[in-house]
Design a protein around this motif. Sequence first.
Motif, PDB file in Angstrom:
ATOM      1  N   SER A  86       0.836  -1.203   0.000  1.00  0.00           N
ATOM      2  CA  SER A  86       0.000   0.000   0.000  1.00  0.00           C
ATOM      3  C   SER A  86       0.874   1.258   0.000  1.00  0.00           C
ATOM      4  CB  SER A  86      -0.922   0.015   1.220  1.00  0.00           C
ATOM      5  OG  SER A  86      -1.855  -1.040   1.164  1.00  0.00           O
ATOM      6  N   LEU A 115      -6.578  -2.992  -3.246  1.00  0.00           N
ATOM      7  CA  LEU A 115      -7.282  -2.174  -2.249  1.00  0.00           C
ATOM      8  C   LEU A 115      -8.781  -2.464  -2.260  1.00  0.00           C
ATOM      9  CD1 LEU A 115      -5.492   1.268  -2.713  1.00  0.00           C
ATOM     10  CD2 LEU A 115      -5.314  -0.260  -0.737  1.00  0.00           C
ATOM     11  N   TYR A 118      -9.608  -6.091  -0.825  1.00  0.00           N
ATOM     12  CA  TYR A 118      -9.564  -6.184   0.631  1.00  0.00           C
ATOM     13  C   TYR A 118     -10.594  -5.281   1.302  1.00  0.00           C
ATOM     14  CZ  TYR A 118      -5.766  -9.449   0.456  1.00  0.00           C
ATOM     15  OH  TYR A 118      -5.036 -10.588   0.235  1.00  0.00           O
ATOM     16  N   ALA A 119     -10.994  -4.202   0.638  1.00  0.00           N
ATOM     17  CA  ALA A 119     -12.063  -3.351   1.183  1.00  0.00           C
ATOM     18  C   ALA A 119     -13.396  -4.099   1.212  1.00  0.00           C
ATOM     19  CB  ALA A 119     -12.198  -2.075   0.356  1.00  0.00           C
ATOM     20  N   PRO A 124     -13.465  -3.199   7.918  1.00  0.00           N
ATOM     21  CA  PRO A 124     -13.095  -1.821   7.576  1.00  0.00           C
ATOM     22  C   PRO A 124     -11.744  -1.376   8.123  1.00  0.00           C
ATOM     23  CG  PRO A 124     -15.398  -1.913   8.240  1.00  0.00           C
ATOM     24  CD  PRO A 124     -14.813  -3.276   8.489  1.00  0.00           C
ATOM     25  N   THR A 126      -9.048  -2.862   8.062  1.00  0.00           N
ATOM     26  CA  THR A 126      -8.031  -3.215   7.068  1.00  0.00           C
ATOM     27  C   THR A 126      -7.944  -2.139   5.997  1.00  0.00           C
ATOM     28  OG1 THR A 126      -8.447  -5.556   7.474  1.00  0.00           O
ATOM     29  CG2 THR A 126      -7.305  -5.007   5.435  1.00  0.00           C
ATOM     30  N   THR A 127      -9.088  -1.683   5.538  1.00  0.00           N
ATOM     31  CA  THR A 127      -9.117  -0.621   4.522  1.00  0.00           C
ATOM     32  C   THR A 127      -8.505   0.658   5.063  1.00  0.00           C
ATOM     33  OG1 THR A 127     -11.084  -1.595   3.534  1.00  0.00           O
ATOM     34  CG2 THR A 127     -10.625   0.707   2.992  1.00  0.00           C
ATOM     35  N   HIS A 130      -4.783   0.221   5.039  1.00  0.00           N
ATOM     36  CA  HIS A 130      -4.243   0.306   3.677  1.00  0.00           C
ATOM     37  C   HIS A 130      -4.199   1.755   3.196  1.00  0.00           C
ATOM     38  CE1 HIS A 130      -5.484  -4.119   2.704  1.00  0.00           C
ATOM     39  NE2 HIS A 130      -4.376  -4.040   3.421  1.00  0.00           N
ATOM     40  N   LEU A 131      -5.276   2.487   3.426  1.00  0.00           N
ATOM     41  CA  LEU A 131      -5.327   3.881   2.975  1.00  0.00           C
ATOM     42  C   LEU A 131      -4.312   4.745   3.717  1.00  0.00           C
ATOM     43  CD1 LEU A 131      -9.165   4.325   2.457  1.00  0.00           C
ATOM     44  CD2 LEU A 131      -7.390   3.984   0.707  1.00  0.00           C
TER      45      LEU A 131
END
Length: 154
Positions: A86, A115, A118-119, A124, A126-127, A130-131
């Motif tokens: 990421s 992304l 996994y989103a 959430p 995890t998202t 990543h972001l």
Amino acid sequence: MISGVVGAGVANVTTALLLGATYDGSVKHCVINYALVAAGVGLHTVPEASPVDQRGGWVPLAVVIAVLQVSLWLVMNAAGVSLVWSALYGHAFAGTGGRGRPLRLALLSAGALGLVYYAVTFPPVTTVAHLLAALMGAGWFCGWRSIEGRKLSA
């Protein structure tokens, strides 16, 4: 007595490292995530995918984010290397805004698909992770460029 405690601690650390690196033994997630790490490295090293002026700073970023990722394995029982890819994708995207040659666009698209996947399939948190890692990569790029600009103008 102390050696038994130390031995148990080493075993726990070893287990945490093994489970973290292998997504708790999930072949599917290992393949997806390590492929995305390889593609993220490709974005910074393959001439057809990486503008020459955009390569700087990605290795220190990868080291810092990998240390963070491993720390999360040990402290929070997290698993995987998704923060690494990421951050690499955030760094690469900040360097071009998504513009570039076909190979670059294909590799950036792979990161975007990772992304989204996994989103949709993970919680959430995890998202969010990543972001935040992607933002860290983008910020790292901007900071690195700023430092390089100061060195060139001095």
